[in-house]
Write a protein that holds these residues in place. Structure first.
Motif, PDB file in Angstrom:
ATOM      1  N   ARG A 118       0.803  -1.217   0.000  1.00 54.57           N
ATOM      2  CA  ARG A 118       0.000   0.000   0.000  1.00 54.57           C
ATOM      3  C   ARG A 118       0.842   1.277   0.000  1.00 54.57           C
ATOM      4  O   ARG A 118       0.654   2.150  -0.850  1.00 54.57           O
ATOM      5  N   ILE A 119       1.808   1.363   0.925  1.00 55.39           N
ATOM      6  CA  ILE A 119       2.526   2.629   1.060  1.00 55.39           C
ATOM      7  C   ILE A 119       3.539   2.822  -0.065  1.00 55.39           C
ATOM      8  O   ILE A 119       3.962   3.948  -0.353  1.00 55.39           O
ATOM      9  N   ASP A 158       9.384  -7.922  -3.413  1.00 51.45           N
ATOM     10  CA  ASP A 158       8.229  -8.345  -2.615  1.00 51.45           C
ATOM     11  C   ASP A 158       8.140  -9.863  -2.678  1.00 51.45           C
ATOM     12  O   ASP A 158       8.370 -10.460  -3.739  1.00 51.45           O
ATOM     13  N   ARG A 214       3.154  -8.437  -6.983  1.00 49.93           N
ATOM     14  CA  ARG A 214       3.309  -7.046  -6.521  1.00 49.93           C
ATOM     15  C   ARG A 214       4.653  -6.469  -6.968  1.00 49.93           C
ATOM     16  O   ARG A 214       4.739  -5.308  -7.379  1.00 49.93           O
ATOM     17  N   HIS A 243       5.840  -4.446  10.358  1.00 54.50           N
ATOM     18  CA  HIS A 243       6.784  -3.991  11.388  1.00 54.50           C
ATOM     19  C   HIS A 243       7.746  -5.074  11.877  1.00 54.50           C
ATOM     20  O   HIS A 243       8.915  -4.793  12.152  1.00 54.50           O
ATOM     21  N   HIS A 264      11.044  -5.280   9.950  1.00 57.06           N
ATOM     22  CA  HIS A 264      11.904  -4.105   9.771  1.00 57.06           C
ATOM     23  C   HIS A 264      13.360  -4.386  10.153  1.00 57.06           C
ATOM     24  O   HIS A 264      14.281  -4.033   9.430  1.00 57.06           O
ATOM     25  N   GLU A 321      10.385   2.675   6.721  1.00 57.93           N
ATOM     26  CA  GLU A 321       9.084   3.192   7.177  1.00 57.93           C
ATOM     27  C   GLU A 321       8.981   3.099   8.705  1.00 57.93           C
ATOM     28  O   GLU A 321       9.583   2.234   9.329  1.00 57.93           O
ATOM     29  N   LYS A 322       8.175   3.994   9.275  1.00 53.94           N
ATOM     30  CA  LYS A 322       7.926   3.962  10.696  1.00 53.94           C
ATOM     31  C   LYS A 322       7.122   2.719  11.057  1.00 53.94           C
ATOM     32  O   LYS A 322       6.413   2.222  10.177  1.00 53.94           O
ATOM     33  N   GLN A 378       6.722  10.893   7.669  1.00 53.21           N
ATOM     34  CA  GLN A 378       6.452  11.999   6.746  1.00 53.21           C
ATOM     35  C   GLN A 378       5.833  13.208   7.422  1.00 53.21           C
ATOM     36  O   GLN A 378       5.827  14.306   6.852  1.00 53.21           O
ATOM     37  N   TRP A 423      -2.370  -7.531   8.581  1.00 51.71           N
ATOM     38  CA  TRP A 423      -1.249  -7.817   9.491  1.00 51.71           C
ATOM     39  C   TRP A 423      -1.195  -6.811  10.642  1.00 51.71           C
ATOM     40  O   TRP A 423      -0.772  -7.132  11.734  1.00 51.71           O
ATOM     41  N   TYR A 449       5.283  12.639   1.353  1.00 50.06           N
ATOM     42  CA  TYR A 449       5.960  11.362   1.049  1.00 50.06           C
ATOM     43  C   TYR A 449       7.133  11.589   0.106  1.00 50.06           C
ATOM     44  O   TYR A 449       8.186  10.980   0.235  1.00 50.06           O
TER      45      TYR A 449
HETATM   46  N1  LIG Z   1       3.781   6.679   6.571  1.00 46.03           N
HETATM   47  C1  LIG Z   1       2.533   6.303   6.338  1.00 46.03           C
HETATM   48  O1  LIG Z   1       1.620   7.116   6.164  1.00 46.03           O
HETATM   49  C2  LIG Z   1       2.237   4.839   6.270  1.00 46.03           C
HETATM   50  C3  LIG Z   1       0.991   4.371   5.815  1.00 46.03           C
HETATM   51  C4  LIG Z   1       0.817   2.986   5.697  1.00 46.03           C
HETATM   52  C5  LIG Z   1       1.849   2.124   6.048  1.00 46.03           C
HETATM   53  N2  LIG Z   1       3.021   2.630   6.500  1.00 46.03           N
HETATM   54  C6  LIG Z   1       4.123   1.747   6.904  1.00 46.03           C
HETATM   55  O2  LIG Z   1       4.648   1.099   5.739  1.00 46.03           O
HETATM   56  C7  LIG Z   1       5.039  -0.232   6.064  1.00 46.03           C
HETATM   57  C8  LIG Z   1       4.280  -1.183   5.160  1.00 46.03           C
HETATM   58  O3  LIG Z   1       2.898  -0.992   5.326  1.00 46.03           O
HETATM   59  P1  LIG Z   1       1.856  -1.228   4.122  1.00 46.03           P
HETATM   60  O4  LIG Z   1       0.568  -0.662   4.609  1.00 46.03           O
HETATM   61  O5  LIG Z   1       2.419  -0.773   2.852  1.00 46.03           O
HETATM   62  O6  LIG Z   1       1.766  -2.821   4.155  1.00 46.03           O
HETATM   63  P2  LIG Z   1       1.297  -3.776   2.981  1.00 46.03           P
HETATM   64  O7  LIG Z   1       0.878  -5.047   3.628  1.00 46.03           O
HETATM   65  O8  LIG Z   1       0.328  -3.082   2.074  1.00 46.03           O
HETATM   66  O9  LIG Z   1       2.635  -4.010   2.152  1.00 46.03           O
HETATM   67  C9  LIG Z   1       3.717  -4.746   2.672  1.00 46.03           C
HETATM   68  C10 LIG Z   1       4.303  -5.570   1.530  1.00 46.03           C
HETATM   69  O10 LIG Z   1       5.451  -6.261   2.029  1.00 46.03           O
HETATM   70  C11 LIG Z   1       5.485  -7.561   1.453  1.00 46.03           C
HETATM   71  N3  LIG Z   1       6.323  -8.379   2.324  1.00 46.03           N
HETATM   72  C12 LIG Z   1       6.041  -8.854   3.555  1.00 46.03           C
HETATM   73  N4  LIG Z   1       7.126  -9.486   4.074  1.00 46.03           N
HETATM   74  C13 LIG Z   1       8.100  -9.376   3.146  1.00 46.03           C
HETATM   75  C14 LIG Z   1       9.469  -9.788   3.115  1.00 46.03           C
HETATM   76  N5  LIG Z   1      10.036 -10.442   4.126  1.00 46.03           N
HETATM   77  N6  LIG Z   1      10.210  -9.500   2.003  1.00 46.03           N
HETATM   78  C15 LIG Z   1       9.643  -8.835   0.959  1.00 46.03           C
HETATM   79  N7  LIG Z   1       8.362  -8.422   0.944  1.00 46.03           N
HETATM   80  C16 LIG Z   1       7.604  -8.678   2.027  1.00 46.03           C
HETATM   81  C17 LIG Z   1       4.031  -7.973   1.379  1.00 46.03           C
HETATM   82  O11 LIG Z   1       3.824  -9.002   0.427  1.00 46.03           O
HETATM   83  C18 LIG Z   1       3.346  -6.653   0.992  1.00 46.03           C
HETATM   84  O12 LIG Z   1       3.224  -6.506  -0.413  1.00 46.03           O
HETATM   85  C19 LIG Z   1       4.771  -0.377   7.573  1.00 46.03           C
HETATM   86  O13 LIG Z   1       5.927  -0.044   8.280  1.00 46.03           O
HETATM   87  C20 LIG Z   1       3.684   0.634   7.845  1.00 46.03           C
HETATM   88  O14 LIG Z   1       3.618   1.107   9.174  1.00 46.03           O
HETATM   89  C21 LIG Z   1       3.239   3.958   6.603  1.00 46.03           C
END
Ligand SMILES: NC(=O)c1ccc[n+]([C@@H]2O[C@H](COP(=O)([O-])OP(=O)(O)OC[C@H]3O[C@@H](n4cnc5c(N)ncnc54)[C@H](O)[C@@H]3O)[C@@H](O)[C@H]2O)c1
Length: 347
Positions: A16-17, A39, A44, A78, A81, A98-99, A127, A169, A299
């Protein structure tokens, strides 16, 4: 664009992010070229690769071995990370992560040690540090526009649905490290720290109105800053619809600043001259934008700051260690809710 001034980067986690980061790179960080998309979900990785011309990988190790990049942008759940960041540092890469940095202070310390050993650039993608409204409010407070700050309120609210089905998650405490406070709640803690300095102690009540979320979906907290200022912090993830209102209210001896909620939100100043409030423009690169567009731009602005730090050796607006403040505050909120007592943030 001078090719030598390009930072080749791998997007690690194409969820997503990653979409917001990619959009941000295109709009505000032309010095970044995405050369790898990683990924575990191959579709993806391929989707982002197709969009950018990057090479897709299904594991970070593979990308570190075979990819062509000097920096990684880690956007993983998380609990992943620490491992990803340490691997990237061990491979000598610059890292934007990412946080939250990680879900425990011990894990954060291990990441910071790996960063120091690597000697590369390390930034946490918080951000809110680049939100144009938060920067403008800091300027107004520092310029004494509302006089001496008496108190403030922060409200991070979001509806629980629709769209939340199954178990994401971030609803799993062992992955997310907690609930909303360690997650999106950090974006409401950072502006408070930008405006008022470091948080000394917190007292909090937490709840779980969103039953399917293992971590807290409700926080009511008082935060006492080192300056003595006491601020209320509320976070809530519940209900079908959340009404309009404020995200932040800062009360001073000469007036108040309010940042409203939502994409139609505004920044308002109330003072003797403007008892009904006057809108304070939000600007990005000198152009007036909506609050929502300013927030989205952040961002890209953060990634531009990261690229400048790597390419030009400039200082980041906030270094990675500074981001311990949000993690420590969330963990103190959790300890406080458990013990029903004030908890120090930094001890
Ligand atoms: N700053 C913001 O506004 C904001 C908003 C949303 C999420 N985030 C942060 O971004 C991070 C991701 O969140 P998201 O919402 O994008 O999650 P998400 O689930 O949409 O995306 C995570 C991706 O990581 C992949 N993945 C998982 N484990 C993996 C690994 N070991 N190796 C490779 N790929 C792997 C998953 O398949 C998935 O596509 C988190 O730290 C979250 O807190 C920040």
């Amino acid at each position: 664009m001078d090719e030598r001034r390009q930072l080749k980067i791998a997007l690690v986690g194409c969820g997503r992010i990653a979409g917001a980061h990619l959009k941000g790179v295109r709009a505000h960080a032309p010095q970044i070229t995405v050369t790898a998309a990683v990924d575990i979900d191959r579709d993806r990785a391929v989707a982002i690769a197709d969009e950018t011309g990057a090479e897709p990988f299904t594991s970070l190790d593979d990308a570190l071995r075979h990819g062509d990049f000097s920096a990684v942008d880690i956007m993983l759940p998380h609990h992943a990370h620490e491992d990803a960041a340490v691997r990237a540092f061990t491979a000598g890469k610059h890292v934007v992560l990412e946080k939250p940095m990680a879900t425990t202070i011990e894990a954060c310390d291990r990441i910071l040690t790996a960063a120091r050993d690597a000697g590369t650039t390390f930034m946490i993608a918080e951000q809110a540090q680049y939100w144009p409204d938060a920067i403008e409010v800091k300027r107004m407070i520092d310029d004494g526009i509302i006089g001496d700050v008496i108190t403030a309120r922060a409200y991070f609210g979001g509806a629980a649905g629709p769209g939340i089905t199954g178990k994401p998650w971030r609803f799993d405490k062992s992955i997310a490290g907690g609930g909303i406070c360690i997650d999106g709640g950090s974006h409401w803690i950072r502006p408070l720290r930008m405006w008022f300095g470091e948080i000394d102690e917190v007292v909090a009540v937490t709840g779980r109105p969103l039953a399917e979320m293992e971590g807290e979906s409700l926080v009511h907290a008082l935060m006492r800053f080192r300056s003595g200022l006491v601020v209320t912090y509320d976070a809530l993830h519940a209900g079908a619809v959340i009404g309009a209102g404020e995200q932040f209210r800062v009360t001073g001896s000469l007036g108040e600043i309010v940042i409203e909620r939502g994409r139609t939100g505004r920044v308002l100043l109330f003072d003797r001259e403007h008892p009904d409030g006057v809108e304070i423009p939000v600007t990005v690169d000198g152009s007036v934008v909506s609050l929502g567009d300013g927030r989205s731009a952040a961002y890209g602005l953060q990634l531009s700051d990261f690229a400048h730090a790597v390419l030009d050796g400039t200082a980041l607006a906030a270094d990675a260690e500074h981001s311990l403040g949000e993690v420590r505050t969330a963990l103190a909120v959790y300890r406080s809710a458990e013990t029903r007592s004030w908890q120090k943030v930094w001890e």
